[in-house]
Design an enzyme around this catalytic site. Sequence first.
Site, PDB file in Angstrom:
ATOM      1  N   HIS A 142      -2.867   7.582   2.082  1.00  0.00           N
ATOM      2  CA  HIS A 142      -3.681   6.373   1.066  1.00  0.00           C
ATOM      3  C   HIS A 142      -4.660   5.947   1.799  1.00  0.00           C
ATOM      4  O   HIS A 142      -4.963   6.334   2.909  1.00  0.00           O
ATOM      5  CB  HIS A 142      -2.046   5.421   2.017  1.00  0.00           C
ATOM      6  CG  HIS A 142      -2.865   4.191   1.293  1.00  0.00           C
ATOM      7  ND1 HIS A 142      -3.255   3.539   0.306  1.00  0.00           N
ATOM      8  CD2 HIS A 142      -3.021   2.767   2.284  1.00  0.00           C
ATOM      9  CE1 HIS A 142      -3.885   1.930   0.122  1.00  0.00           C
ATOM     10  NE2 HIS A 142      -3.492   1.023   1.597  1.00  0.00           N
ATOM     11  N   CYS A 181       1.034  -0.915  -0.083  1.00  0.00           N
ATOM     12  CA  CYS A 181       0.001   0.241   0.002  1.00  0.00           C
ATOM     13  C   CYS A 181       0.683   1.137  -0.077  1.00  0.00           C
ATOM     14  O   CYS A 181       0.467   2.808  -0.077  1.00  0.00           O
ATOM     15  CB  CYS A 181      -0.938   0.219   1.105  1.00  0.00           C
ATOM     16  SG  CYS A 181      -2.596  -1.681   1.330  1.00  0.00           S
ATOM     17  N   ASN A 195      -9.447   0.044  -0.483  1.00  0.00           N
ATOM     18  CA  ASN A 195      -8.771   0.386  -0.318  1.00  0.00           C
ATOM     19  C   ASN A 195      -8.174  -0.270  -1.711  1.00  0.00           C
ATOM     20  O   ASN A 195      -8.535  -1.442  -2.198  1.00  0.00           O
ATOM     21  CB  ASN A 195      -7.984  -1.022   0.471  1.00  0.00           C
ATOM     22  CG  ASN A 195      -6.585  -0.521   1.126  1.00  0.00           C
ATOM     23  OD1 ASN A 195      -5.673  -0.010   0.134  1.00  0.00           O
ATOM     24  ND2 ASN A 195      -5.977  -0.978   1.780  1.00  0.00           N
TER      25      ASN A 195
HETATM   26  N1  ACO Z   1     -18.318  -8.099   9.265  1.00  0.00           N
HETATM   27  C1  ACO Z   1     -18.655  -8.375   9.581  1.00  0.00           C
HETATM   28  N2  ACO Z   1     -18.029  -9.157  11.025  1.00  0.00           N
HETATM   29  C2  ACO Z   1     -16.366  -8.825  10.845  1.00  0.00           C
HETATM   30  C3  ACO Z   1     -15.913  -8.092   9.743  1.00  0.00           C
HETATM   31  C4  ACO Z   1     -16.570  -8.250   8.785  1.00  0.00           C
HETATM   32  N3  ACO Z   1     -16.669  -7.836   7.839  1.00  0.00           N
HETATM   33  N4  ACO Z   1     -14.321  -8.746   9.180  1.00  0.00           N
HETATM   34  C5  ACO Z   1     -14.801  -9.443  10.629  1.00  0.00           C
HETATM   35  N5  ACO Z   1     -15.634  -9.192  11.224  1.00  0.00           N
HETATM   36  C6  ACO Z   1     -15.813  -9.651  12.942  1.00  0.00           C
HETATM   37  C7  ACO Z   1     -14.534 -10.249  13.741  1.00  0.00           C
HETATM   38  O1  ACO Z   1     -14.598 -11.721  13.315  1.00  0.00           O
HETATM   39  C8  ACO Z   1     -14.736 -10.012  14.646  1.00  0.00           C
HETATM   40  O2  ACO Z   1     -15.719 -10.919  15.427  1.00  0.00           O
HETATM   41  P1  ACO Z   1     -15.471 -12.020  17.573  1.00  0.00           P
HETATM   42  O3  ACO Z   1     -15.516 -10.367  17.738  1.00  0.00           O
HETATM   43  O4  ACO Z   1     -17.073 -13.160  17.456  1.00  0.00           O
HETATM   44  O5  ACO Z   1     -14.624 -12.278  16.782  1.00  0.00           O
HETATM   45  C9  ACO Z   1     -14.896  -8.448  15.171  1.00  0.00           C
HETATM   46  O6  ACO Z   1     -16.004  -8.156  13.866  1.00  0.00           O
HETATM   47  C10 ACO Z   1     -13.649  -7.688  15.597  1.00  0.00           C
HETATM   48  O7  ACO Z   1     -13.219  -7.957  14.775  1.00  0.00           O
HETATM   49  P2  ACO Z   1     -12.091  -6.996  14.511  1.00  0.00           P
HETATM   50  O8  ACO Z   1     -10.805  -7.809  13.829  1.00  0.00           O
HETATM   51  O9  ACO Z   1     -11.075  -6.806  16.010  1.00  0.00           O
HETATM   52  O10 ACO Z   1     -12.668  -5.535  13.972  1.00  0.00           O
HETATM   53  P3  ACO Z   1     -12.085  -4.312  14.231  1.00  0.00           P
HETATM   54  O11 ACO Z   1     -13.127  -3.168  14.515  1.00  0.00           O
HETATM   55  O12 ACO Z   1     -10.320  -4.600  14.372  1.00  0.00           O
HETATM   56  O13 ACO Z   1     -12.290  -3.645  12.107  1.00  0.00           O
HETATM   57  C11 ACO Z   1     -10.856  -3.728  10.544  1.00  0.00           C
HETATM   58  C12 ACO Z   1     -11.399  -4.784  11.423  1.00  0.00           C
HETATM   59  C13 ACO Z   1     -11.497  -3.413   9.853  1.00  0.00           C
HETATM   60  C14 ACO Z   1     -10.223  -5.140   9.014  1.00  0.00           C
HETATM   61  C15 ACO Z   1      -9.945  -3.302  11.411  1.00  0.00           C
HETATM   62  O14 ACO Z   1      -8.993  -3.578  11.951  1.00  0.00           O
HETATM   63  C16 ACO Z   1      -8.732  -2.050  10.407  1.00  0.00           C
HETATM   64  O15 ACO Z   1      -9.588  -1.117   9.241  1.00  0.00           O
HETATM   65  N6  ACO Z   1      -7.892  -2.095  10.211  1.00  0.00           N
HETATM   66  C17 ACO Z   1      -6.675  -1.673   9.109  1.00  0.00           C
HETATM   67  C18 ACO Z   1      -6.449  -2.465   8.860  1.00  0.00           C
HETATM   68  C19 ACO Z   1      -6.559  -2.248   6.587  1.00  0.00           C
HETATM   69  O16 ACO Z   1      -7.124  -1.163   6.329  1.00  0.00           O
HETATM   70  N7  ACO Z   1      -5.433  -2.975   6.235  1.00  0.00           N
HETATM   71  C20 ACO Z   1      -5.231  -2.626   4.619  1.00  0.00           C
HETATM   72  C21 ACO Z   1      -3.924  -3.010   4.691  1.00  0.00           C
HETATM   73  S1  ACO Z   1      -3.326  -1.930   5.308  1.00  0.00           S
HETATM   74  C22 ACO Z   1      -3.492  -0.981   4.918  1.00  0.00           C
HETATM   75  O17 ACO Z   1      -3.513   0.237   4.357  1.00  0.00           O
HETATM   76  C23 ACO Z   1      -3.439   0.559   6.618  1.00  0.00           C
END
Ligand code: ACO
Length: 324
Positions: free
Chosen positions: A251, A115, A281
Site C-alpha cells: 500500500h 487503506c 496515497n
Molecule cells: N508541511 C509542513 N509542515 C508540516 C506539514 C506539512 N504538510 N504537516 C505537518 N507539519 C508540521 C507539524 O505541524 C509539526 O510542526 P511543529 O513541530 O511545529 O508542531 C511538524 O511538521 C512535525 O509534525 P509530525 O506530525 O510529527 O511530522 P512527522 O515527521 O510525523 O510527519 C507525516 C508527518 C508525514 C504525516 C507522518 O507522520 C506520516 O507519514 N505518518 C503516517 C501516516 C500515513 O501515512 N497515513 C496515511 C493513512 S494510513 C496509511 O495509509 C498507513
Amino acid sequence: MSALRSVVLGTGGYLPDRILSNDDLAAMVDTSDDWIVARTGIRQRHIAAEGQLTSDLATHAARAALRAAGIQADQVDLIILATTTPDQTFPATATAVQAKLGVPGGAAFDVQAVCSGFLFALACADSMLKTGLFRTALVIGAETFTRLLDWSDRGTCVLFGDGAGAVVLQAQTAEQAGDRGILAHHIRTDGTKSGLLHVDGGVSSTGTIGHVRMQGNQVFRHAVTNIASAVTAVMQETGITAADIDWFVPHQANQRILDGVARKLKLDEAKVITTVATHGNTSAASIPLALSTAVGDGRIKPGDLVLSEAMGGGFSWGATLLRL
Ligand code: ACO
C-alpha cells in the site's frame, strides 16, 4: 472435484487527468515541496474532476482489467469494491459499477477497510471463489479520497490522491491453475486505535461526511509493526521467505513506511514497486493501481510471486501472497 484456487487473470488501473503538485499545495497551506518530499516521498497526486464519481473511476479500472484478462462483462458474477468514498451512502457503489459495466447478474457489494480495503476485498472474493459460490470476480479498489480532506489541514491534505485499480479473479482447479493463484491472506483490525486515524463525521453520528483526522506520527509507528506482523504471518503459513519474493507491492502510504517495512523484512529494495511519488496515497486503490502499473510496464510477469501489504484506519491491516 479438486480444490479451487483464485487466479488473477488481468489487472487494470485508472487515474483522473488533473494533477495537483506539491507547489500547488504550498499555495494553499503552509507547506513546501521540500517538506512533503522529505517526509513522504510524494511529489504529486491526481484529483477526480467535478462530477466524476468513485464508480466512474472504478468502472474505468474494471474495464482495463477485463480487457487485460480477455473476459467479457457478462462472464463476471461477483464484484467487490473496496472504498471509503462511496458515491452515495446506499446503494453500494459496486452496484453502480455493475450497471455501468453491464454485468447482467451475480452479486455486487462494497467493503470498507480504508487503506487496507483492497486486501480485505481480495480475501472475501478468494473465499467465495474457492467455495464455488461464484466463478469470475472483479475486485476493485477505488477512491475519490480527496473529497474527505480538510484542505486547511497541512498534516493530512498533502498525503492523499484519487484513483482506482482492479483485478479479475477466476476460480480454477489445481490442474488449470498450476502454481498460480492466491496463496495466503492475513487480515486483522484493532478498533481501540480508531481515534488515531478517522473521519470526524458520519451518517449516524453527525449527519455529515466529515474530514480525515490523523495523528500521523502515531499511525506511522503502528504501521511498520502491524504490516511486518501480517507479512510474517503469510510467510509462516506458506513457508515462503523474503528471498523467494519476486515483487513487493505495498500500500502506497508514504515512502518512509515502505522503506521501514522493506528494511524490517530484509526485502531487496529493487523488488519494491513504488508509485507513491506520483499517485500519493489513494487508500484502497493504491495496491491494485501499483500492481497494474508494474504489470503494464512489464516488470511483474505471469508466474511471479507477489507479496502485498496494507495498513489503514480502524486500525486495519493485512498481507496477501499470490503467484500471478
Ligand atoms: N508541511 C509542513 N509542515 C508540516 C506539514 C506539512 N504538510 N504537516 C505537518 N507539519 C508540521 C507539524 O505541524 C509539526 O510542526 P511543529 O513541530 O511545529 O508542531 C511538524 O511538521 C512535525 O509534525 P509530525 O506530525 O510529527 O511530522 P512527522 O515527521 O510525523 O510527519 C507525516 C508527518 C508525514 C504525516 C507522518 O507522520 C506520516 O507519514 N505518518 C503516517 C501516516 C500515513 O501515512 N497515513 C496515511 C493513512 S494510513 C496509511 O495509509 C498507513
